[in-house]
Design an enzyme around this catalytic site. Sequence first.
Site, PDB file in Angstrom:
ATOM      1  N   GLU A 135      28.902  37.715  36.076  1.00  0.00           N
ATOM      2  CA  GLU A 135      29.352  36.838  37.149  1.00  0.00           C
ATOM      3  C   GLU A 135      29.034  35.377  36.860  1.00  0.00           C
ATOM      4  OE1 GLU A 135      29.358  37.683  41.333  1.00  0.00           O
ATOM      5  OE2 GLU A 135      28.444  39.651  40.960  1.00  0.00           O
ATOM      6  N   CYS A 182      30.631  43.675  41.419  1.00  0.00           N
ATOM      7  CA  CYS A 182      31.310  42.449  41.861  1.00  0.00           C
ATOM      8  C   CYS A 182      32.575  42.876  42.596  1.00  0.00           C
ATOM      9  CB  CYS A 182      31.658  41.559  40.672  1.00  0.00           C
ATOM     10  SG  CYS A 182      32.613  40.077  41.115  1.00  0.00           S
ATOM     11  N   GLY A 184      35.672  40.896  41.651  1.00  0.00           N
ATOM     12  CA  GLY A 184      36.000  41.266  40.281  1.00  0.00           C
ATOM     13  C   GLY A 184      36.674  42.629  40.207  1.00  0.00           C
ATOM     14  N   CYS A 192      32.673  36.739  47.965  1.00  0.00           N
ATOM     15  CA  CYS A 192      32.171  37.887  47.210  1.00  0.00           C
ATOM     16  C   CYS A 192      32.531  39.147  47.980  1.00  0.00           C
ATOM     17  CB  CYS A 192      30.656  37.782  47.032  1.00  0.00           C
ATOM     18  SG  CYS A 192      29.913  39.272  46.319  1.00  0.00           S
ATOM     19  N   HIS A 239      38.941  35.050  37.792  1.00  0.00           N
ATOM     20  CA  HIS A 239      38.483  36.233  37.061  1.00  0.00           C
ATOM     21  C   HIS A 239      39.282  36.413  35.779  1.00  0.00           C
ATOM     22  CE1 HIS A 239      36.082  37.739  40.483  1.00  0.00           C
ATOM     23  NE2 HIS A 239      37.021  37.162  41.200  1.00  0.00           N
TER      24      HIS A 239
END
Length: 286
Positions: free
Chosen positions: A219, A228, A231, A79, A170
Amino acid sequence: MDLKGLKFSKMHGIGNNFVIIDESKQTVISESDKPEACRFLCDRHFGVGSDGVLFVETSDVADLGYRMFNPDGSEAEMCGNGIRCFADFVYRKKILETESMTIETKSGIKTVDITLENNEPKFFRVNMGLSTFNTDEVPMKYDKEECVDGEIEVDGEKFNITVLSVGNPHVIIFVDDVDSVDIDRFGPLFESHHLFPEKINVHFVEAISEHEGKMRTWERGAGVTLACGTGATSTAIAGYKLGVFGSDVLLHLPGGNLKFTVYDENGQLGAFMEGPATLVFDGEIQ
């Protein structure tokens, strides 16, 4: 499972918030108990409340090891907002007092450079590594090697999507007005779509200019979050590949802003991410 006496820190990276636990010297939650413990810690009604739990571990190949668990107890690869919080935590707790560190994650080794203000960590620049658009590697069930601006139908509506992995998967959907998207409706439908056998993180993005964008995120394993990092990294890279963004782009997320610089390494795109991390409080389970 007994968590009494468990010490932790609560941190956030532009609203994406985490419980962080130090296991660099010894294991404090057994491997078998970690999923249940993380579900409890992430619970906003009966636990601490967070978007995930981060564990500091040792590493044979980097300065430190990093693990992350989602609110549903599943383990995530990495993350981006979490790794900035991780770096802040290990510096503040004197686990590793260096302004440049390498961190081993399940999506590879990440390098983090820390900017200090008044001897405290303030901003973090992370080399998020290289991406892949190969659908087999994402993974995605698709009849082409890449899904770049491909069209799919979800709940009777058609969307143009770009799919990639930066260590975790993603899907990027560029739209005219990101605020008008019913993310509670489409987020879970994309996440669990049959094209994505391991599910996927979902991002709706509005391009404001060549160097600025606005995005909202659903998410995988967590639902709607304020930010995110991986992301946003994927959004910067996908936008660059599509010609929507330049190599430098500022992305506005509900929790705050992240800055990206996209680079090309032998035909493979990667990105540097710059952003803050904030200590909320230190705690102990009673």
